[in-house]
Design a protein around this motif. Structure first.
Motif: not given
Length: 327
Positions: A114-118, A247-250, A280-282
């Motif tokens: 599962x690719x990251x939501x980032x 801006x880390x996903x966790x 930056x994407x997140x």
């Protein structure tokens, strides 16, 4: 000849940080249900807190682009997966997925990445490498770049919506600053600016929890901690008037779960703050959905902090399933 596992157990594999946070949240959404699970990850404060009471197999830390460490983790993957204990392996990355998923396919174990939501614009380097291995099931968390290879079956962000705060605080009394626990990359730039701008929106006796990772901030007037156990950090965020995070996903998901609209400060790889530009994407995705306020540290103003405190975040579709491909 090695046989495919018969017991139906699932091995959940993730590097610590946002990858482990995502996998722990998706675990109960997977369909078909994962049943009995065990974990493979690194040994750190987040994993010990988040996976307390679980069966955990520790793998030595694999840094970003740490291909030598990936190779050294392969024997652990072989030992676990050749035991006949597991019928399914699911990973959200990063480098640890490169050690386990190819081994799973070689042994006939069902493998899922599962690719990251980032990754709002396409797969990560890990994802691109994994996609070259036939038979691994691939999932994107953005419909915009999904295709016949990368299936879209849901996203971690779909279950949130921003709403105005009925009674925003006049000034913040409790604040959490959480900048991640990466062992290689500091984020002193963010801390330096926050020390200047935060007092403008705080009560004189405000409590600020500073979790700053490996950055050396010993000369700054704050009580900084390298890392904070997940349970303690979650509780502090739940009670906070304001959450400021890299801006880390966790970190972002933890704030959203607590109903907070975080101020997110993306790290920049050209300043040696991260390995690439995915933060930056997140930040762009969450800001576009109204779920966060995204700013470069130097551009952050008191008005941005007030705006974050004027919003709350609600959960919707909490139990939305995440279907897995068969095979």
């Amino acid at each position: 000849m090695l046989q495919k596992a018969q017991t139906g157990r699932t091995l959940l594999v993730a590097s610590t940080g946002g990858h482990l946070e995502q996998l722990s949240r998706l675990r109960h959404r997977f369909e078909p249900a994962t049943g009995l699970v065990e974990w493979a990850t690194f040994d750190d404060a987040q994993a010990r807190s988040l996976l307390a009471g679980e069966i955990v197999h520790h793998v030595p830390y694999i840094p970003p682009r740490g291909y030598a460490q990936v190779a050294r983790a392969v024997p652990t993957a072989v030992r676990l997966l050749a035991s006949g204990t597991f019928s399914t392996v699911i990973s959200t990355g990063a480098g640890i997925a490169l050690a386990f998923l190819p081994v799973a396919r070689a042994l006939g174990v069902s493998a899922h990445y599962v690719e990251s939501a980032a990754r709002a614009d396409g797969p990560s380097l890990t994802g691109r490498l994994i996609s070259r291995i036939p038979g691994i099931n691939l999932y994107a968390q953005y419909q915009s770049w999904s295709d016949e290879d990368w299936a879209y079956t849901g996203s971690l962000f779909d279950g949130y919506r921003a709403v105005p705060n009925a009674a925003p605080p006049v000034r913040g009394r409790r604040v959490v600053v959480t900048l991640g626990t990466m062992r290689r990359y500091g984020f002193r730039r963010a801390v330096e600016h926050l020390v200047r701008v935060l007092p403008e929106v705080l009560e004189p006796d405000a409590e600020v929890l500073w979790q700053v990772g490996v950055a050396d901030v010993s000369d700054l007037p704050i009580n900084a901690r390298v890392d904070v156990p997940a349970a303690e950090l979650h509780e502090a965020i739940t009670k906070a008037d304001l959450v400021i995070a890299h801006a880390g996903i966790g970190s972002c998901l933890t704030a959203l779960d607590a109903g907070r609209c975080p101020v997110v400060l993306p790290r920049r790889p050209e300043l040696d703050e991260h390995v690439d530009n995915h933060q930056n994407m997140i930040a762009r995705e969450l800001d576009g959905r109204g779920l966060a306020i995204s700013r470069a540290p130097e551009a952050l103003e008191a008005a941005d902090l007030w705006e974050a405190m004027s919003r709350t975040v609600d959960r919707v579709d909490r139990a939305q399933p995440f279907p897995l491909r068969v095979g």
